[in-house]
Enzyme design. Structure first.
Site, PDB file in Angstrom:
ATOM      1  CG  ASN A 193      -1.743   5.502  -0.520  1.00  0.00           C
ATOM      2  OD1 ASN A 193      -1.746   6.731  -0.693  1.00  0.00           O
ATOM      3  ND2 ASN A 193      -1.862   4.650  -1.514  1.00  0.00           N
ATOM      4  CB  SER A 201      -5.132   3.588   0.617  1.00  0.00           C
ATOM      5  OG  SER A 201      -4.903   2.220   0.508  1.00  0.00           O
ATOM      6  CB  SER A 202      -6.801   1.401  -4.448  1.00  0.00           C
ATOM      7  OG  SER A 202      -5.900   2.224  -5.134  1.00  0.00           O
ATOM      8  N   GLY A 219       0.662  -9.531  -7.500  1.00  0.00           N
ATOM      9  CA  GLY A 219       0.761 -10.601  -8.489  1.00  0.00           C
ATOM     10  C   GLY A 219       2.090 -11.311  -8.403  1.00  0.00           C
ATOM     11  CB  SER A 235      -0.908  -0.016   1.224  1.00  0.00           C
ATOM     12  OG  SER A 235      -1.709   1.126   1.196  1.00  0.00           O
ATOM     13  N   GLY A 236       0.624   2.139  -0.910  1.00  0.00           N
ATOM     14  CA  GLY A 236       1.381   3.388  -0.983  1.00  0.00           C
ATOM     15  C   GLY A 236       2.640   3.268  -1.814  1.00  0.00           C
ATOM     16  CB  THR A 246      -3.399   3.875  -7.793  1.00  0.00           C
ATOM     17  OG1 THR A 246      -3.862   2.763  -7.032  1.00  0.00           O
ATOM     18  CG2 THR A 246      -4.564   4.570  -8.447  1.00  0.00           C
ATOM     19  CD  GLU A 264       7.972 -13.077 -14.301  1.00  0.00           C
ATOM     20  OE1 GLU A 264       8.251 -13.130 -15.500  1.00  0.00           O
ATOM     21  OE2 GLU A 264       8.649 -12.470 -13.465  1.00  0.00           O
TER      22      GLU A 264
HETATM   23  N1  LIG Z   1       5.390   8.039  -9.717  1.00  0.00           N
HETATM   24  C1  LIG Z   1       5.008   8.823  -8.717  1.00  0.00           C
HETATM   25  N2  LIG Z   1       5.322  10.128  -8.740  1.00  0.00           N
HETATM   26  C2  LIG Z   1       4.952  10.935  -7.764  1.00  0.00           C
HETATM   27  N3  LIG Z   1       4.263  10.532  -6.674  1.00  0.00           N
HETATM   28  C3  LIG Z   1       3.924   9.247  -6.576  1.00  0.00           C
HETATM   29  C4  LIG Z   1       4.266   8.328  -7.593  1.00  0.00           C
HETATM   30  N4  LIG Z   1       3.802   7.128  -7.238  1.00  0.00           N
HETATM   31  C5  LIG Z   1       3.171   7.300  -6.056  1.00  0.00           C
HETATM   32  N5  LIG Z   1       3.247   8.571  -5.652  1.00  0.00           N
HETATM   33  C6  LIG Z   1       2.695   9.162  -4.421  1.00  0.00           C
HETATM   34  O1  LIG Z   1       2.384   8.117  -3.532  1.00  0.00           O
HETATM   35  C7  LIG Z   1       1.008   8.072  -3.282  1.00  0.00           C
HETATM   36  C8  LIG Z   1       0.539   6.648  -3.187  1.00  0.00           C
HETATM   37  O2  LIG Z   1       0.595   6.043  -4.447  1.00  0.00           O
HETATM   38  P1  LIG Z   1      -0.548   5.058  -4.934  1.00  0.00           P
HETATM   39  O3  LIG Z   1      -1.864   5.521  -4.499  1.00  0.00           O
HETATM   40  O4  LIG Z   1      -0.318   4.802  -6.345  1.00  0.00           O
HETATM   41  O5  LIG Z   1      -0.181   3.765  -4.108  1.00  0.00           O
HETATM   42  P2  LIG Z   1      -0.813   2.328  -4.248  1.00  0.00           P
HETATM   43  O6  LIG Z   1       0.311   1.398  -4.466  1.00  0.00           O
HETATM   44  O7  LIG Z   1      -1.892   2.331  -5.240  1.00  0.00           O
HETATM   45  O8  LIG Z   1      -1.360   2.088  -2.814  1.00  0.00           O
HETATM   46  P3  LIG Z   1      -2.688   1.336  -2.336  1.00  0.00           P
HETATM   47  O9  LIG Z   1      -2.381  -0.118  -2.392  1.00  0.00           O
HETATM   48  O10 LIG Z   1      -2.841   1.844  -0.974  1.00  0.00           O
HETATM   49  O11 LIG Z   1      -3.768   1.761  -3.240  1.00  0.00           O
HETATM   50  C9  LIG Z   1       0.344   8.848  -4.381  1.00  0.00           C
HETATM   51  O12 LIG Z   1      -0.850   9.436  -3.965  1.00  0.00           O
HETATM   52  C10 LIG Z   1       1.399   9.899  -4.686  1.00  0.00           C
HETATM   53  O13 LIG Z   1       1.339  10.945  -3.771  1.00  0.00           O
HETATM   54 MG   LIG Z   2      -3.855   2.175  -5.197  1.00  0.00          MG
END
Ligand SMILES: Nc1ncnc2c1ncn2[C@@H]1O[C@H](COP(=O)(O)OP(=O)(O)OP(=O)(O)O)[C@@H](O)[C@H]1O
Ligand SMILES: [Mg+2]
Length: 1059
Positions: free
Chosen positions: A183, A186-187, A406, A133-134, A138, A408
């Site tokens: 996060n 967080s999704s 996931g 998470s985070g 996403t 592999e």
């Molecule tokens: N490539 C990136 N560039 C800038 N900021 C990023 C990037 N990736 C992630 N972040 C920052 O980190 C935060 C968390 O990323 P994200 O929501 O994609 O995490 P996640 O892996 O989907 O987590 P979760 O499993 O909780 O959904 C984003 O809201 C953003 O602030």
């Molecule tokens: Mg997410």
């Protein structure tokens, strides 16, 4: 299970990669782009593959702001917690169509690769994004969607689909994401998003599958966390009217929001996001009244949560009945009925139905169940709304993005295909999967759970205890399972996870009591009723579905979808828990490197075969490399693959043939194939480009010829062989004539250049080189140097330069002769040129461009010609009179102040160029009028590279540079091929058909080269001056066929003399 043969493996790796690493670095690195190098781009190239080395490399790169690193085709992405500068249109362009090794690692490279693979191989693709998470899953998914949307084409319909695809993000995030401790966005649901494409690669549809929305968040949240974003967005962003209609208060008023005491999130503007959510609903096509009801449900749930219960003699009672009215109003139901359904439940027992009264805890549970059901169904509705808006009648290609964990697994593939390789131990997650979902022998956790739930009765008391006991009996001895007082522990791939048993069974039952369904079906709002479509009376009494069986089904469906696609992997790494940029927490980084199995990834990549592909796909992809495989290989596929591998001289230890697939070992071997493929495409692209240019040029010339004819149309008779002549502009070859170019500015463009006859006051003709440029007309002559060191030499002299501003007009006769008079302020010039029409049309254009008025062109058979004043004498004017005579050749007869020119009738004045006739012919072959007046050989010198005269009398009149263009035609300039190359190109369409296969003749006609000729194409021969060779065939196009040093090919006939 494979056992690690570590000694052997290390040795193998050392032998196979130690040197490769060096060469690879040098060969394939993208340093050429001036990008600072940090660690290694592809960790397959690490010289040591230890966890330390991997962590160090990732850290180094992260601290240098490189968030992407490869392990072969797997992309590692580290969350930078700041906006990186390399996601602009420039990068979109840079990564488009580029091979992986050409640019620094990037998510765009992976996206582009997927997109291209989909198009080229006609195969669905998917990308599995994993990480905690985070970690940035996403965000990564959004970058992929954004990239694909940018690089794919499409009209307005496609744009609409793109808009929806992009807008679905804010909408689903508003309802499906929440601030958690880990996060801020967080999704709280899993998502598999397919972008569907037309055969032409335009995204014209899509499909979202959603999994496992965290419904419990609707009714309670942990400290420092929030409910789903939409609640706060609505509270902050609704307008006054909406606030009033929906009963919106501050968030702390609502029980469903105030349990965690957290309402705000750093860096989030809920009010602004609300507008974006509403906008997204609009774009997706959710009607306005439904949008309002969506908000009513959201607000209704908040108000529902404020209904609390007290215990009154073992029964639950609504604490304050006042609070029933507003949620009932928002949901369109009767408040009394709502109350009744919250505190009691119908129980269908043995043929009769009894009303069971609930206690306080059960009533609260029922309220929460209703809230969760409402929210979950609303969420499903929104996903469906997106799906409906972008659904396609039939699916063609798709690229899917899975925002979930996931793994592999590809070791099994080697075994299936019978590939010899050095096995590497890796954690096989199957053991844990079996523990969770085995059906029998022993039954897995989910099966035990479902069995317990099936025998549970209405209130489910004690069921959790029973579950724990049964689990112990079933899997208590499993090495990945432990139990503890309050539940059990599973040793997952990433680590141990403890599960609290409390509420397990109730949650798993996941049945919404029929009472609640009935209640919602009584809503006055059709939309709300439609969220509860169950047919209660007819539904068979079968074992109710459980959460675990649903999850299993969803997961299995997902796996079968993914199995049909070519998979790609992104592993996201979260560098810290502080959410700060440039903060690398060593232990966290190391932990993720361990559980994401990166070391195994690298080892498997190195020891094994990085690239594997079914024979038919391989053949399709590289078919272009050889003539035998293009467009398709006839014969056994495996043979075709071998043929291709040999054609690029791939080392035999670099590949192995499986039963159905070919395995290629090292990335550089694959790069070799890819590079060859790209090169081929490049070559073909150039060929297409060339013929396109040629076609454009031809059109341009045709147009010019038409325009030129217009000038003379109905005013002047035409010569027979001028009417279909092509325009070439520079007949002097100025490129190779510095002695002429000296009079022009450095980059002055040549519109027209030719040798003309100039007549003086006594009508004596003399040669002049006439050059037309955007700056004016130059007349250059030859003179003997009278003084100085060059005394006696013949030199070029600029005799006259006419500016467009001072030209007053041009006059010509109405007959078919080539004379014209340039009228100028000072004096006129009487000239004669075979290409007067071409010259005039170009002059007229330039004149109009500069003077903003039309050039005066007059046609009469008595022309006045004002001569230059020289010294005391001169000045005055002469007459040129045209008379009807015989033949096409003009006869000139000077007499005093009048020149009489006699010529036979030409083609009628209304003659026009005939379309399709003599298109793109060579420079005119023997033209009688030229014979009369043209000098036999330009300045007495044979050109070094220019083809010499075609006939015996005439001088070379060949274009050197087709610069007779208007406007910018620079794109026509192809690399200089010398004069002959250009001439040949013009006449390409007139080439003779290929000569028949040479037959051995004892002695046929032969020829001797008078000039050197260097073949310009593969079907031409080259020769040196004085070389003698066989003349196979003469052709009227001027392109003869000869045999020189055993090779037969074409050459310009005027370069040789027959012997
Ligand atoms: N490539 C990136 N560039 C800038 N900021 C990023 C990037 N990736 C992630 N972040 C920052 O980190 C935060 C968390 O990323 P994200 O929501 O994609 O995490 P996640 O892996 O989907 O987590 P979760 O499993 O909780 O959904 C984003 O809201 C953003 O602030
Ligand atoms: Mg997410």
């Amino acid at each position: 299970m494979w056992r690690l043969q570590s000694e052997e493996l290390n040795l193998w790796i050392y032998n196979h990669t130690h040197t490769d690493t060096q060469t690879l670095n040098a060969k394939y690195h993208w340093q050429s782009q001036n990008v600072k190098q940090s660690g290694v781009d592809d960790m397959v190239l690490l010289s040591k593959i230890t966890e330390d080395a991997i962590v160090d490399n990732l850290k180094k790169r992260y601290m240098d702001d490189y968030i992407f690193t490869y392990i072969g085709p797997v992309l590692i992405s580290i969350n930078p917690f700041k906006q990186m500068p390399y996601f602009t249109d420039r990068e979109v362009e840079l990564y488009q169509g580029a091979a992986q090794y050409e640019n620094p690692p990037h998510i765009y490279a992976l996206s582009d690769y997927m997109y291209r693979n989909m198009m080229i191989d006609a195969e669905n693709q998917c990308v599995i994004i994993s990480g905690e998470s985070g970690a940035g899953k996403t965000v990564a998914a959004k970058y992929i969607m954004g990239y694909i949307s940018k690089v794919s084409g499409g009209g307005s319909k496609v744009q609409h689909v793109k808009d929806i695809i992009l807008q679905s993000n804010p909408l689903l995030e508003a309802f499906g994401n929440a601030k958690t401790v880990r996060n801020n966005n967080s999704s709280r649901f899993g998502k598999y998003f397919e972008i569907q494409f037309s055969r032409g690669g335009e995204p014209d549809g899509g499909k979202i599958s959603n999994f496992l929305l965290e419904k419990s968040r609707v009714v309670n949240q942990n400290e420092n966390e929030r409910n789903f974003h939409i609640y706060y967005q609505m509270i902050e962003g609704a307008n006054t009217q909406q606030k009033q209609d929906l009963g919106i208060m501050t968030p702390d008023y609502y029980y469903y929001l105030n349990q965690s005491g957290t309402y705000k999130v750093d860096g989030t503007n809920d009010s602004k996001d609300f507008q974006e959510t509403m906008e997204a609903m609009q774009v997706i096509g959710i009607p306005g009244d439904i949008q309002a009801q969506v908000l009513q449900i959201v607000a209704g749930i908040l108000h529902l949560g404020n209904i609390s219960f007290i215990e009154a003699g073992n029964y639950g009672q609504v604490e304050s009945t006042d609070l029933l009215a507003f949620p009932a109003y928002l949901l369109g139901i009767d408040p009394n009925r709502l109350q009744d359904k919250l505190i009691s439940r119908k129980w269908d027992g043995k043929g009769e139905s009894i009303k069971v009264t609930l206690n306080q805890e059960q009533a609260t549970y029922t309220r929460d169940a209703l809230a969760k059901a409402l929210y979950a169904r609303l969420f499903d509705y929104l996903v469906e709304a997106v799906n409906k808006a972008i659904q396609k009648p039939c699916e063609e290609f798709s690229t899917g993005v899975l925002d979930i964990y996931g793994f592999e697994i590809f070791q099994e593939e080697y075994v299936q295909e019978g590939i010899k390789w050095t096995p590497i131990e890796y954690f096989n997650n199957k053991i844990v999967c079996d523990l969770i979902e085995n059906k029998l022998n022993p039954p897995g956790i989910m099966s035990v759970l479902d069995d317990v739930c099936a025998t549970m009765h209405a209130k489910g008391e004690g069921a959790d205890g029973t579950l724990l006991q049964k689990l112990q009996a079933a899997v208590g001895t499993h090495e990945h399972f432990n139990s503890w007082n309050y539940g059990f522990v599973v040793h997952h791939y990433a680590g141990k996870v403890s599960y609290d048993i409390k509420g397990f069974c109730e949650r798993n039952r996941d049945v919404l009591f029929p009472d609640l369904i009935e209640l919602m079906q009584s809503s006055e709002y059709h939309f709300i009723c439609s969220l509860f479509p169950e047919k209660l009376n007819t539904d068979k009494k079968s074992r109710p579905t459980t959460a675990s069986s649903k999850i299993k089904k969803q997961a299995n469906d997902l796996v079968s979808t993914l199995m049909k696609c070519t998979p790609h992997y992104i592993r996201c790494i979260k560098p810290n828990e502080t959410k700060r940029p440039k903060d690398w927490e060593e232990s966290r980084g190391r932990h993720q490197v361990e559980y994401l199995g990166l070391r195994e990834n690298i080892r498997v990549r190195r020891a094994g075969f990085a690239y594997r592909r079914p024979f038919n796909k391989f053949l399709m992809r590289y078919a272009i490399l050889t003539a035998e495989t293009w467009p398709c290989w006839r014969g056994p596929e495996q043979q075709g693959v071998l043929h291709l591998l040999r054609s690029v001289n791939m080392d035999t230890d670099q590949y192995q043939m499986g039963r159905n697939k070919v395995f290629v070992k090292n990335p550089e071997s694959l790069f070799l194939l890819e590079e060859m493929r790209e090169r081929k495409f490049d070559t073909f692209a150039r060929i297409i480009q060339k013929s396109w240019r040629r076609c454009i040029a031809r059109k341009k010339y045709e147009q010019m010829r038409e325009e030129a004819s217009d000038i003379l149309y109905n005013s002047k008779e035409r010569r027979r062989n001028s009417i279909n002549r092509n325009f070439v502009g520079d007949y002097l070859g100025l490129e190779q004539r510095p002695e002429l170019r000296q009079f022009l500015a450095k980059r002055e463009r040549i519109d027209f250049a030719d040798s003309v006859n100039k007549f003086d006051r006594r009508f004596k003709s003399i040669k002049r080189d006439l050059i037309l440029t955007p700056k004016g007309i130059y007349l250059i002559g030859l003179e003997k140097v009278k003084k100085g060191p060059e005394k006696g030499q013949i030199k070029e002299v600029l005799k006259r330069k006419l500016e467009f501003g001072s030209i007053s007009g041009v006059s010509l006769s109405t007959r078919q002769d080539d004379f014209f008079i340039l009228h100028e302020a000072q004096y006129d010039s009487l000239l004669e040129s075979n290409f007067k029409t071409e010259f005039l049309s170009l002059l007229a254009k330039r004149y109009e461009d500069i003077n903003k008025r039309k050039l005066t062109i007059s046609f009469t058979d008595r022309l006045e010609f004002r001569v230059k004043k020289e010294g005391w004498g001169g000045g005055g004017s002469r007459m040129v009179v045209f008379l009807r005579g015989q033949g096409d050749l003009a006869q000139i007869k000077p007499g005093g102040k009048t020149l009489t020119i006699t010529v036979g009738d030409g083609l009628p004045k209304s003659s026009r160029h005939q379309n399709g006739a003599a298109k793109f012919s060579r420079a005119p072959q023997s033209q009688p009028s030229e014979i009369t007046y043209s000098a036999p050989n330009k300045h007495g010198r044979p050109p070094s590279t220019a083809p010499p005269k075609l006939g015996s009398q005439r001088a070379p009149r060949v274009p050197v540079h087709n610069q007779n263009n208007q406007g910018n035609m620079d794109f026509l300039n192809v690399p200089d091929q010398g004069m002959s190359g250009k001439q040949r190109k013009r006449s390409i369409s007139q080439r003779p058909p290929p000569a028949p296969k040479p037959q051995l003749r004892p002695q046929g006609p032969r020829c001797r080269a008078i000039y050197q000729y260097i073949g310009q194409d593969t079907d031409e021969i080259s020769f040196d001056v004085n070389e003698v060779f066989d003349l196979v065939k003469e052709d009227s196009s001027g392109w003869w066929t000869g045999r020189h040093q055993g090779r037969e090919g074409l050459f310009p006939g005027n370069y040789v003399e027959k012997i």
